[in-house]
Design a protein around this motif. Structure first.
Motif, PDB file in Angstrom:
ATOM      1  N   GLY A 101       5.227  -0.992 -10.541  1.00 32.97           N
ATOM      2  CA  GLY A 101       4.044  -1.382  -9.554  1.00 32.97           C
ATOM      3  C   GLY A 101       4.759  -1.573  -8.348  1.00 32.97           C
ATOM      4  O   GLY A 101       5.991  -2.126  -8.039  1.00 32.97           O
ATOM      5  N   ASP A 102       3.986  -1.236  -7.231  1.00 31.52           N
ATOM      6  CA  ASP A 102       4.647  -1.304  -5.803  1.00 31.52           C
ATOM      7  C   ASP A 102       3.742  -1.861  -5.193  1.00 31.52           C
ATOM      8  O   ASP A 102       2.497  -1.377  -4.737  1.00 31.52           O
ATOM      9  N   LEU A 103       4.095  -2.849  -4.338  1.00 32.57           N
ATOM     10  CA  LEU A 103       3.184  -3.533  -3.012  1.00 32.57           C
ATOM     11  C   LEU A 103       3.215  -2.830  -1.751  1.00 32.57           C
ATOM     12  O   LEU A 103       4.303  -2.995  -1.355  1.00 32.57           O
ATOM     13  N   LYS A 104       2.339  -2.321  -1.308  1.00 33.94           N
ATOM     14  CA  LYS A 104       2.367  -1.890   0.010  1.00 33.94           C
ATOM     15  C   LYS A 104       1.338  -2.715   0.746  1.00 33.94           C
ATOM     16  O   LYS A 104       0.049  -2.975   0.448  1.00 33.94           O
ATOM     17  N   THR A 105       1.686  -3.082   1.959  1.00 31.93           N
ATOM     18  CA  THR A 105       1.028  -3.859   3.028  1.00 31.93           C
ATOM     19  C   THR A 105       0.635  -3.103   4.106  1.00 31.93           C
ATOM     20  O   THR A 105       0.177  -3.896   5.101  1.00 31.93           O
ATOM     21  N   GLY A 106       0.695  -1.996   4.136  1.00 33.20           N
ATOM     22  CA  GLY A 106      -0.070  -1.038   5.230  1.00 33.20           C
ATOM     23  C   GLY A 106      -1.134   0.009   4.557  1.00 33.20           C
ATOM     24  O   GLY A 106      -1.398  -0.044   3.568  1.00 33.20           O
ATOM     25  N   SER A 107      -1.604   0.845   5.390  1.00 37.11           N
ATOM     26  CA  SER A 107      -2.552   1.848   4.882  1.00 37.11           C
ATOM     27  C   SER A 107      -1.735   2.784   3.776  1.00 37.11           C
ATOM     28  O   SER A 107      -0.518   2.993   3.980  1.00 37.11           O
ATOM     29  N   VAL A 108      -2.351   2.939   2.663  1.00 36.07           N
ATOM     30  CA  VAL A 108      -1.875   4.281   1.807  1.00 36.07           C
ATOM     31  C   VAL A 108      -2.877   5.467   2.054  1.00 36.07           C
ATOM     32  O   VAL A 108      -2.641   6.406   0.915  1.00 36.07           O
ATOM     33  N   GLU A 109      -3.453   5.737   3.098  1.00 39.25           N
ATOM     34  CA  GLU A 109      -3.955   7.065   3.371  1.00 39.25           C
ATOM     35  C   GLU A 109      -3.229   8.094   3.401  1.00 39.25           C
ATOM     36  O   GLU A 109      -3.352   9.171   3.170  1.00 39.25           O
ATOM     37  N   HIS A 110      -1.962   7.877   4.067  1.00 40.13           N
ATOM     38  CA  HIS A 110      -1.110   8.904   4.238  1.00 40.13           C
ATOM     39  C   HIS A 110       0.365   8.516   3.318  1.00 40.13           C
ATOM     40  O   HIS A 110       0.538   7.488   3.083  1.00 40.13           O
ATOM     41  N   GLY A 111       1.027   9.522   3.195  1.00 39.82           N
ATOM     42  CA  GLY A 111       2.158   9.832   2.300  1.00 39.82           C
ATOM     43  C   GLY A 111       2.092   9.353   0.674  1.00 39.82           C
ATOM     44  O   GLY A 111       2.832   8.698   0.107  1.00 39.82           O
ATOM     45  N   LYS A 112       0.967   9.683   0.279  1.00 39.39           N
ATOM     46  CA  LYS A 112       0.587   9.445  -1.239  1.00 39.39           C
ATOM     47  C   LYS A 112       1.670  10.193  -2.128  1.00 39.39           C
ATOM     48  O   LYS A 112       2.040   9.617  -2.978  1.00 39.39           O
TER      49      LYS A 112
END
Length: 226
Positions: A101-112
């Protein structure tokens, strides 16, 4: 030039976002451990953590911030979470087991694709215990000397522990945009990510290939004129 670039990034808020992400990661560890949030935690952060707690309620946290290495790619990194989950999978069918699991605190729209590569590499790693290095790594000379020391395969193997039973097909991104009070989960296809990571290794290896161009050598020998 580096100083100018740092100032420009600071002015654009790049460091603020990074520091906020680090802050939310730390708070999420309190939530995972069932601990109260630190005194003085803002109402905005409390909203974010409430959203995080609600969305991750189906997970059992089996490891947090663990360093792994992948000798095949000659790389390593630290994953955020090792999650145990049982329930509907990406296609609605039941899945169960351990997932990176990875926590992302920004947008995930790019860099998928980059995220898929990142989690795929983690899923194929081995735990590495750097504390087995018997010298202070900050002492460059001592560390350099230690790295040149020959050790037996059995001794070297003691620093590695298999990351057993982790899905190499699916990973999970926990998206918690800072200050949004919203948290969403996303399945990540690790087979696509691993293929891309292997491709990256092939590209890197190919870039180091020598001999692609050679100087011209004439096969004609001319006699000198006296």
């Amino acid at each position: 030039m580096n100083q100018i670039a740092d100032k420009a990034m600071d002015a654009a808020g790049a460091y603020v976002k990074r520091e906020k992400g680090t802050h939310l990661h730390a708070l999420s560890e309190h939530v995972d451990a069932g601990l109260p949030l630190p005194t003085g935690t803002s109402a905005l952060d409390q909203r974010d953590m409430a959203a995080y707690l609600m969305e991750t309620v189906d997970f059992e946290i089996r490891a947090v911030e663990r360093f792994v290495v992948v000798p095949e790619l000659r790389t390593g990194g630290t994953f955020d979470r090792l999650l145990e989950y049982s329930g509907p999978g990406p296609d609605g069918e039941h899945v169960e087991g351990l997932f990176i699991g990875d926590l992302k605190t920004g947008s995930v729209e790019h860099g998928k694709l980059k995220m898929a590569m990142q989690l795929a590499v983690y899923s194929r790693g081995e735990f590495y215990d750097h504390t087995r290095v018997p010298v202070d790594t900050a002492d460059r000379k001592a560390f350099a000397a230690w790295k040149k020391r020959e050790v037996s395969a059995a001794e070297a193997a003691q620093a590695y522990t298999p990351l057993a039973g982790v899905s190499q097909k699916w990973g999970i991104v926990i998206n918690l945009p800072a200050g949004s009070g919203e948290c969403t989960l996303h399945w990540v296809d690790l087979e696509i990510g691993w293929a891309a990571a292997r491709l990256g290794l092939d590209v890197r290896t190919t870039r180091g290939t020598k001999g692609a161009m050679l100087p011209w050598v004439s096969g004609v020998t001319r006699n000198r004129v006296a």
